[in-house]
Scaffold this motif. Sequence first.
Motif, PDB file in Angstrom:
ATOM      1  N   LEU A   8      -6.354   4.027 -12.462  1.00 18.40           N
ATOM      2  CA  LEU A   8      -6.215   5.475 -12.587  1.00 18.40           C
ATOM      3  C   LEU A   8      -7.554   6.188 -12.769  1.00 18.40           C
ATOM      4  O   LEU A   8      -7.589   7.405 -12.936  1.00 18.40           O
ATOM      5  CB  LEU A   8      -5.290   5.820 -13.761  1.00 18.40           C
ATOM      6  CG  LEU A   8      -3.815   5.501 -13.554  1.00 18.40           C
ATOM      7  CD1 LEU A   8      -3.007   5.904 -14.778  1.00 18.40           C
ATOM      8  CD2 LEU A   8      -3.258   6.187 -12.304  1.00 18.40           C
ATOM      9  N   ARG A   9      -8.636   5.434 -12.727  1.00 17.10           N
ATOM     10  CA  ARG A   9      -9.941   6.080 -12.857  1.00 17.10           C
ATOM     11  C   ARG A   9     -10.230   6.947 -11.634  1.00 17.10           C
ATOM     12  O   ARG A   9      -9.818   6.637 -10.522  1.00 17.10           O
ATOM     13  CB  ARG A   9     -11.036   5.028 -13.025  1.00 17.10           C
ATOM     14  CG  ARG A   9     -10.961   4.313 -14.360  1.00 17.10           C
ATOM     15  CD  ARG A   9     -12.211   3.527 -14.630  1.00 17.10           C
ATOM     16  NE  ARG A   9     -12.140   2.822 -15.896  1.00 17.10           N
ATOM     17  CZ  ARG A   9     -13.157   2.191 -16.463  1.00 17.10           C
ATOM     18  NH1 ARG A   9     -14.337   2.175 -15.851  1.00 17.10           N
ATOM     19  NH2 ARG A   9     -13.017   1.576 -17.606  1.00 17.10           N
ATOM     20  N   GLY A  48      -4.673  -3.657  -2.967  1.00 19.26           N
ATOM     21  CA  GLY A  48      -4.770  -5.038  -3.397  1.00 19.26           C
ATOM     22  C   GLY A  48      -3.671  -5.429  -4.363  1.00 19.26           C
ATOM     23  O   GLY A  48      -2.657  -4.762  -4.505  1.00 19.26           O
ATOM     24  N   GLY A  49      -3.895  -6.520  -5.035  1.00 14.28           N
ATOM     25  CA  GLY A  49      -2.898  -7.041  -5.954  1.00 14.28           C
ATOM     26  C   GLY A  49      -3.188  -8.506  -6.248  1.00 14.28           C
ATOM     27  O   GLY A  49      -4.288  -9.002  -5.972  1.00 14.28           O
ATOM     28  N   PRO A  50      -2.183  -9.226  -6.762  1.00 20.18           N
ATOM     29  CA  PRO A  50      -0.803  -8.781  -6.929  1.00 20.18           C
ATOM     30  C   PRO A  50      -0.636  -7.814  -8.104  1.00 20.18           C
ATOM     31  O   PRO A  50      -1.455  -7.797  -9.018  1.00 20.18           O
ATOM     32  CB  PRO A  50      -0.049 -10.090  -7.206  1.00 20.18           C
ATOM     33  CG  PRO A  50      -1.079 -10.994  -7.800  1.00 20.18           C
ATOM     34  CD  PRO A  50      -2.371 -10.636  -7.144  1.00 20.18           C
ATOM     35  N   ILE A  51       0.428  -7.003  -8.017  1.00 20.01           N
ATOM     36  CA  ILE A  51       0.757  -6.069  -9.076  1.00 20.01           C
ATOM     37  C   ILE A  51       2.213  -6.289  -9.466  1.00 20.01           C
ATOM     38  O   ILE A  51       3.007  -6.796  -8.663  1.00 20.01           O
ATOM     39  CB  ILE A  51       0.533  -4.604  -8.641  1.00 20.01           C
ATOM     40  CG1 ILE A  51       1.376  -4.254  -7.407  1.00 20.01           C
ATOM     41  CG2 ILE A  51      -0.937  -4.344  -8.361  1.00 20.01           C
ATOM     42  CD1 ILE A  51       1.303  -2.788  -7.022  1.00 20.01           C
ATOM     43  N   PRO A  52       2.614  -5.907 -10.683  1.00 21.08           N
ATOM     44  CA  PRO A  52       4.015  -6.047 -11.082  1.00 21.08           C
ATOM     45  C   PRO A  52       4.931  -5.211 -10.202  1.00 21.08           C
ATOM     46  O   PRO A  52       4.543  -4.155  -9.687  1.00 21.08           O
ATOM     47  CB  PRO A  52       4.023  -5.544 -12.529  1.00 21.08           C
ATOM     48  CG  PRO A  52       2.602  -5.663 -12.996  1.00 21.08           C
ATOM     49  CD  PRO A  52       1.766  -5.418 -11.782  1.00 21.08           C
ATOM     50  N   ASP A  53       6.166  -5.680 -10.028  1.00 22.71           N
ATOM     51  CA  ASP A  53       7.073  -4.972  -9.130  1.00 22.71           C
ATOM     52  C   ASP A  53       7.574  -3.656  -9.707  1.00 22.71           C
ATOM     53  O   ASP A  53       8.146  -2.844  -8.979  1.00 22.71           O
ATOM     54  CB  ASP A  53       8.253  -5.862  -8.716  1.00 22.71           C
ATOM     55  CG  ASP A  53       9.053  -6.361  -9.902  1.00 22.71           C
ATOM     56  OD1 ASP A  53       8.781  -5.942 -11.049  1.00 22.71           O
ATOM     57  OD2 ASP A  53       9.964  -7.185  -9.681  1.00 22.71           O
ATOM     58  N   ASP A  54       7.346  -3.428 -11.015  1.00 24.55           N
ATOM     59  CA  ASP A  54       7.762  -2.163 -11.615  1.00 24.55           C
ATOM     60  C   ASP A  54       6.565  -1.297 -11.997  1.00 24.55           C
ATOM     61  O   ASP A  54       6.660  -0.409 -12.837  1.00 24.55           O
ATOM     62  CB  ASP A  54       8.629  -2.423 -12.851  1.00 24.55           C
ATOM     63  CG  ASP A  54       7.908  -3.254 -13.914  1.00 24.55           C
ATOM     64  OD1 ASP A  54       6.810  -3.773 -13.622  1.00 24.55           O
ATOM     65  OD2 ASP A  54       8.454  -3.392 -15.030  1.00 24.55           O
ATOM     66  N   ALA A  56       3.866   1.480 -12.263  1.00 26.94           N
ATOM     67  CA  ALA A  56       3.884   2.919 -12.009  1.00 26.94           C
ATOM     68  C   ALA A  56       2.619   3.540 -12.602  1.00 26.94           C
ATOM     69  O   ALA A  56       2.171   3.139 -13.675  1.00 26.94           O
ATOM     70  CB  ALA A  56       5.133   3.547 -12.625  1.00 26.94           C
ATOM     71  N   PRO A  57       2.033   4.526 -11.893  1.00 24.87           N
ATOM     72  CA  PRO A  57       2.437   4.957 -10.554  1.00 24.87           C
ATOM     73  C   PRO A  57       2.090   3.903  -9.515  1.00 24.87           C
ATOM     74  O   PRO A  57       1.237   3.051  -9.747  1.00 24.87           O
ATOM     75  CB  PRO A  57       1.616   6.230 -10.340  1.00 24.87           C
ATOM     76  CG  PRO A  57       0.379   6.017 -11.161  1.00 24.87           C
ATOM     77  CD  PRO A  57       0.847   5.265 -12.387  1.00 24.87           C
ATOM     78  N   THR A  58       2.756   3.974  -8.386  1.00 20.60           N
ATOM     79  CA  THR A  58       2.496   3.012  -7.326  1.00 20.60           C
ATOM     80  C   THR A  58       1.159   3.336  -6.655  1.00 20.60           C
ATOM     81  O   THR A  58       0.636   4.449  -6.789  1.00 20.60           O
ATOM     82  CB  THR A  58       3.621   3.023  -6.286  1.00 20.60           C
ATOM     83  OG1 THR A  58       3.650   4.304  -5.638  1.00 20.60           O
ATOM     84  CG2 THR A  58       4.971   2.736  -6.934  1.00 20.60           C
ATOM     85  N   VAL A  81      -1.189   5.569   3.525  1.00 20.81           N
ATOM     86  CA  VAL A  81      -1.235   4.649   2.385  1.00 20.81           C
ATOM     87  C   VAL A  81       0.144   4.027   2.238  1.00 20.81           C
ATOM     88  O   VAL A  81       1.153   4.742   2.202  1.00 20.81           O
ATOM     89  CB  VAL A  81      -1.627   5.359   1.080  1.00 20.81           C
ATOM     90  CG1 VAL A  81      -1.904   4.327  -0.012  1.00 20.81           C
ATOM     91  CG2 VAL A  81      -2.833   6.264   1.275  1.00 20.81           C
ATOM     92  N   VAL A  82       0.188   2.708   2.154  1.00 26.69           N
ATOM     93  CA  VAL A  82       1.458   1.995   2.064  1.00 26.69           C
ATOM     94  C   VAL A  82       1.567   1.295   0.710  1.00 26.69           C
ATOM     95  O   VAL A  82       0.594   0.722   0.215  1.00 26.69           O
ATOM     96  CB  VAL A  82       1.608   0.963   3.207  1.00 26.69           C
ATOM     97  CG1 VAL A  82       0.493  -0.074   3.184  1.00 26.69           C
ATOM     98  CG2 VAL A  82       2.978   0.304   3.168  1.00 26.69           C
ATOM     99  N   ASP A  83       2.729   1.381   0.104  1.00 23.73           N
ATOM    100  CA  ASP A  83       3.072   0.525  -1.038  1.00 23.73           C
ATOM    101  C   ASP A  83       3.722  -0.736  -0.475  1.00 23.73           C
ATOM    102  O   ASP A  83       4.779  -0.661   0.155  1.00 23.73           O
ATOM    103  CB  ASP A  83       4.075   1.221  -1.966  1.00 23.73           C
ATOM    104  CG  ASP A  83       3.464   2.338  -2.788  1.00 23.73           C
ATOM    105  OD1 ASP A  83       2.252   2.280  -3.057  1.00 23.73           O
ATOM    106  OD2 ASP A  83       4.197   3.269  -3.156  1.00 23.73           O
TER     107      ASP A  83
END
Length: 260
Positions: A8-9, A48-54, A56-58, A81-83
């Motif tokens: 979020l920076r 990038g990732g991996p990130i948790p499936d929940d 937020a924000p995406t 931009v794709v999630d």
Amino acid sequence: MNEIPRFLRPFVAEHPDLPSPVAVAPNLDLYLPDAVSGPHPVVLLVHGGPIPDDFAPTPRAWPVYIGYAALLRAAGVAAAVVDHRYHVVDGPDGPTVDAVTAAADVAAAVEALRAHPDVAGDRVVLWAFSGAGLLCADWLRDRPAWLRAIFLSYPLLASPAPHLPAEDRLHLDPRFAPIDAVAGAGADAPPIVLTRAGRERPLLAGFVAAFVAAAAAAPLEIIDVPDGQHSFDVLDDTGESRAALHAAVARAVAVLEDGH
């Protein structure tokens, strides 16, 4: 305790505001330039990732991707931009990075963009950040005609699993091996533009060096950020960072407009 999370920076470069996106799909935002009529070439930004499936924000709402999209749009090309579902899941051998699903999501996003009437479907750049660098193995092997270039910013280019203690390892489908893929691609590969952080994490820097060596016969360009960290575009508020990301944006626009 009040430190802003890395994702979020703020983006380190000033940019114009973005209009509301065109919702091409529930997980895909498209920003069209307003200076000229379409259809427009497009850059798809792949987080990038991996990130948790929940989480937020995406990533579609993260300042870094909003910033790149705004600069690309201001330069006269479309940006998207794709999630994608780049998560850790339970696999037969233990925790697995689900790059297969992530790659399928990115492929579906590309097809949705190429089918959009305001997008020039034969002029697409794929731009992967950090852990999404692993996904470029598919793009290097397949080399579709519509893919004008592959951009990689501080990418992960090999699985770190063999270098980790057994209890910390995440499994990965062996197809996601960019170093092998670029070695086999040769001069007929799409142009590859690698933004390389000089203060990259040692393990990732080693993978980048191996990728560069394997790409000896491929059309590889490097934009160096000597004093940049991984995620320099939000962590290092410097002129060097801004120069590097502006150079990458300008190169993406040139590839799409000039075809090389």
